[in-house]
Design a protein around this motif. Structure first.
Motif, PDB file in Angstrom:
ATOM      1  N   GLN A 234     -28.288 -10.922  18.777  1.00 22.28           N
ATOM      2  CA  GLN A 234     -28.893 -11.559  17.057  1.00 22.28           C
ATOM      3  C   GLN A 234     -30.893 -11.975  17.253  1.00 22.28           C
ATOM      4  O   GLN A 234     -30.716 -12.738  18.213  1.00 22.28           O
ATOM      5  CB  GLN A 234     -28.029 -12.516  16.832  1.00 22.28           C
ATOM      6  N   ARG A 235     -31.463 -12.449  15.824  1.00 20.62           N
ATOM      7  CA  ARG A 235     -32.561 -12.859  15.781  1.00 20.62           C
ATOM      8  C   ARG A 235     -32.291 -14.179  16.553  1.00 20.62           C
ATOM      9  O   ARG A 235     -33.731 -14.840  17.246  1.00 20.62           O
ATOM     10  CB  ARG A 235     -33.081 -12.447  14.698  1.00 20.62           C
TER      11      ARG A 235
ATOM     12  N   SER B  60     -28.323  -5.516  11.018  1.00 22.83           N
ATOM     13  CA  SER B  60     -29.360  -6.060  11.108  1.00 22.83           C
ATOM     14  C   SER B  60     -30.387  -4.950  10.176  1.00 22.83           C
ATOM     15  O   SER B  60     -29.953  -3.162  10.637  1.00 22.83           O
ATOM     16  CB  SER B  60     -30.127  -6.380  12.274  1.00 22.83           C
ATOM     17  N   PRO B  61     -31.732  -5.250   9.306  1.00 25.04           N
ATOM     18  CA  PRO B  61     -32.395  -4.710   8.737  1.00 25.04           C
ATOM     19  C   PRO B  61     -33.688  -3.511   9.540  1.00 25.04           C
ATOM     20  O   PRO B  61     -33.791  -2.806   9.120  1.00 25.04           O
ATOM     21  CB  PRO B  61     -32.700  -4.690   7.400  1.00 25.04           C
ATOM     22  N   CYS B  62     -33.466  -4.520  10.719  1.00 24.19           N
ATOM     23  CA  CYS B  62     -34.273  -3.796  11.274  1.00 24.19           C
ATOM     24  C   CYS B  62     -34.504  -4.689  12.723  1.00 24.19           C
ATOM     25  O   CYS B  62     -33.452  -5.251  12.910  1.00 24.19           O
ATOM     26  CB  CYS B  62     -36.010  -4.490  11.116  1.00 24.19           C
ATOM     27  N   ALA B  63     -35.209  -3.991  13.519  1.00 24.24           N
ATOM     28  CA  ALA B  63     -35.375  -4.505  15.273  1.00 24.24           C
ATOM     29  C   ALA B  63     -36.130  -5.570  15.462  1.00 24.24           C
ATOM     30  O   ALA B  63     -36.755  -5.656  14.546  1.00 24.24           O
ATOM     31  CB  ALA B  63     -35.228  -3.231  15.619  1.00 24.24           C
ATOM     32  N   TYR B  64     -35.801  -6.422  16.603  1.00 22.58           N
ATOM     33  CA  TYR B  64     -36.805  -7.364  17.299  1.00 22.58           C
ATOM     34  C   TYR B  64     -37.353  -7.356  18.445  1.00 22.58           C
ATOM     35  O   TYR B  64     -36.591  -6.499  18.864  1.00 22.58           O
ATOM     36  CB  TYR B  64     -36.629  -8.437  16.416  1.00 22.58           C
ATOM     37  N   ARG B  65     -38.824  -7.673  18.353  1.00 21.86           N
ATOM     38  CA  ARG B  65     -39.245  -7.322  19.523  1.00 21.86           C
ATOM     39  C   ARG B  65     -39.437  -8.732  19.971  1.00 21.86           C
ATOM     40  O   ARG B  65     -40.646  -9.434  19.069  1.00 21.86           O
ATOM     41  CB  ARG B  65     -40.106  -6.414  19.794  1.00 21.86           C
ATOM     42  N   ALA B  66     -39.850  -9.260  21.012  1.00 20.86           N
ATOM     43  CA  ALA B  66     -40.243 -10.070  21.583  1.00 20.86           C
ATOM     44  C   ALA B  66     -40.661 -10.255  23.241  1.00 20.86           C
ATOM     45  O   ALA B  66     -39.909  -9.388  24.095  1.00 20.86           O
ATOM     46  CB  ALA B  66     -38.744 -11.320  21.674  1.00 20.86           C
TER      47      ALA B  66
ATOM     48  N   VAL C  92     -33.377   1.137  16.970  1.00 17.44           N
ATOM     49  CA  VAL C  92     -32.047   1.352  16.492  1.00 17.44           C
ATOM     50  C   VAL C  92     -31.091   0.970  17.317  1.00 17.44           C
ATOM     51  O   VAL C  92     -31.507  -0.513  18.609  1.00 17.44           O
ATOM     52  CB  VAL C  92     -31.775   2.672  17.413  1.00 17.44           C
ATOM     53  N   PRO C  93     -30.332   0.353  16.745  1.00 17.83           N
ATOM     54  CA  PRO C  93     -29.120  -0.936  17.430  1.00 17.83           C
ATOM     55  C   PRO C  93     -28.692  -0.513  18.764  1.00 17.83           C
ATOM     56  O   PRO C  93     -29.178   0.167  19.767  1.00 17.83           O
ATOM     57  CB  PRO C  93     -27.341  -0.008  16.312  1.00 17.83           C
ATOM     58  N   GLY C  94     -28.827  -1.392  19.529  1.00 14.77           N
ATOM     59  CA  GLY C  94     -28.948  -1.809  20.830  1.00 14.77           C
ATOM     60  C   GLY C  94     -29.777  -2.790  21.237  1.00 14.77           C
ATOM     61  O   GLY C  94     -31.126  -3.056  20.790  1.00 14.77           O
ATOM     62  N   THR C  95     -29.816  -2.767  22.806  1.00 10.83           N
ATOM     63  CA  THR C  95     -30.935  -2.984  23.422  1.00 10.83           C
ATOM     64  C   THR C  95     -31.954  -2.811  24.178  1.00 10.83           C
ATOM     65  O   THR C  95     -31.332  -2.138  25.197  1.00 10.83           O
ATOM     66  CB  THR C  95     -30.118  -4.232  24.049  1.00 10.83           C
ATOM     67  N   GLN C  96     -33.339  -2.212  24.295  1.00 10.01           N
ATOM     68  CA  GLN C  96     -34.619  -1.952  25.394  1.00 10.01           C
ATOM     69  C   GLN C  96     -35.048  -3.505  26.009  1.00 10.01           C
ATOM     70  O   GLN C  96     -35.676  -3.644  25.085  1.00 10.01           O
ATOM     71  CB  GLN C  96     -35.096  -1.453  24.171  1.00 10.01           C
ATOM     72  N   ILE C  97     -34.589  -3.269  26.856  1.00  6.80           N
ATOM     73  CA  ILE C  97     -35.638  -4.183  28.056  1.00  6.80           C
ATOM     74  C   ILE C  97     -36.633  -3.545  28.978  1.00  6.80           C
ATOM     75  O   ILE C  97     -36.012  -2.895  29.735  1.00  6.80           O
ATOM     76  CB  ILE C  97     -34.768  -5.078  28.778  1.00  6.80           C
ATOM     77  N   THR C  98     -37.449  -3.915  28.685  1.00  5.55           N
ATOM     78  CA  THR C  98     -38.660  -3.722  30.174  1.00  5.55           C
ATOM     79  C   THR C  98     -39.279  -4.829  30.878  1.00  5.55           C
ATOM     80  O   THR C  98     -39.634  -5.793  30.155  1.00  5.55           O
ATOM     81  CB  THR C  98     -40.213  -2.921  28.954  1.00  5.55           C
ATOM     82  N   VAL C  99     -39.069  -4.556  32.073  1.00  8.31           N
ATOM     83  CA  VAL C  99     -39.399  -5.518  33.033  1.00  8.31           C
ATOM     84  C   VAL C  99     -40.948  -4.153  33.417  1.00  8.31           C
ATOM     85  O   VAL C  99     -40.722  -3.138  34.338  1.00  8.31           O
ATOM     86  CB  VAL C  99     -38.071  -5.354  34.319  1.00  8.31           C
TER      87      VAL C  99
END
Length: 217
Positions: free
Chosen positions: A55-56, A108-114, A138-145
């Motif tokens: 969630q945002r 959610s209408p869009c994704a969020y990046r942090a 897209v629905p789901g989560t992308q984590i970049t380390v």
């Protein structure tokens, strides 16, 4: 310094960071999980899933220590059904790497990046607000380390070659692919820029199918 030491107890190498993130993806109900790696995971270690997303409102605290959505009250400890509940994985990683999360929930209408450093959201660029920003996704989560152990040179220097670290990453993905075939979860693992994946299993595959994929027919 204390947080970096604590992070070292959770994240020993890229494969151990990946294990923590894989379990978060599984707890999020994912059925496809894709892992992308550069330089054995020391330069880039990325995981993309199709789980329920974050969630945002939770993005501001998701990398703080002991933040977890898996316990609501003390009594929940008596019936834990998740792979982790202490809320230390992302917090630990954010203290020893550059961490970026892109996530989208189904409603959610869009994704969020942090972007995160030392457990806190940081600005995308100088002068910008330190807060999650809307983006395509897209629905789901992308984590970049990125740049794992960039600020702990002794830990980084103690690791083996990039190829050895990548083999450890492959072993982790392969084990999870076999074990979670019964739950209908597909896994992919490839080097960044590679045309073909080194591990690729389907959500519809059986454990036996995945054993054949991993170890050969």
């Amino acid at each position: 310094v204390v947080n970096r030491i604590a992070a070292g107890e959770v994240v020993h190498r890229p494969a151990s960071a990946l294990k923590e993130m894989l379990e978060n993806s599984l707890d999020a109900g994912s059925t496809t999980i894709a892992v992308t790696v550069k330089d054995g995971g020391l330069k880039v270690l990325q995981i993309q899933d199709n789980g329920h997303g974050i969630q945002r409102a939770d993005l501001g605290i998701v990398c703080q220590r002991f933040t977890t959505s898996k316990l609501r009250k003390f009594e929940d400890l008596e019936s834990i059904a998740t792979y982790g509940f202490r809320g230390e994985a992302l917090a630990s990683i954010s203290h020893v790497a550059h961490l970026t999360i892109v996530t989208m929930t189904r409603d959610s209408p869009c994704a969020y990046r942090a972007r995160y450093r030392d457990g806190e959201v940081i600005a995308e660029r100088p002068g910008a607000p330190a807060e999650p920003r809307p983006c395509a996704g897209v629905p789901g989560t992308q984590i970049t380390v990125e740049d794992l152990f960039y600020n702990v040179p002794t830990r980084r220097n103690a690791l083996r070659s990039a190829s050895d670290e990548y083999n450890r990453v492959l072993e982790v993905v392969s084990r999870y692919a076999i074990h979670f075939a019964a739950r209908g979860v597909g896994f992919t693992c490839r080097k960044q820029g590679a045309a073909h994946a080194d591990v690729h299993t389907l959500p519809s595959a059986s454990a036996l199918d995945n054993i054949r994929v991993v170890f050969g027919a």
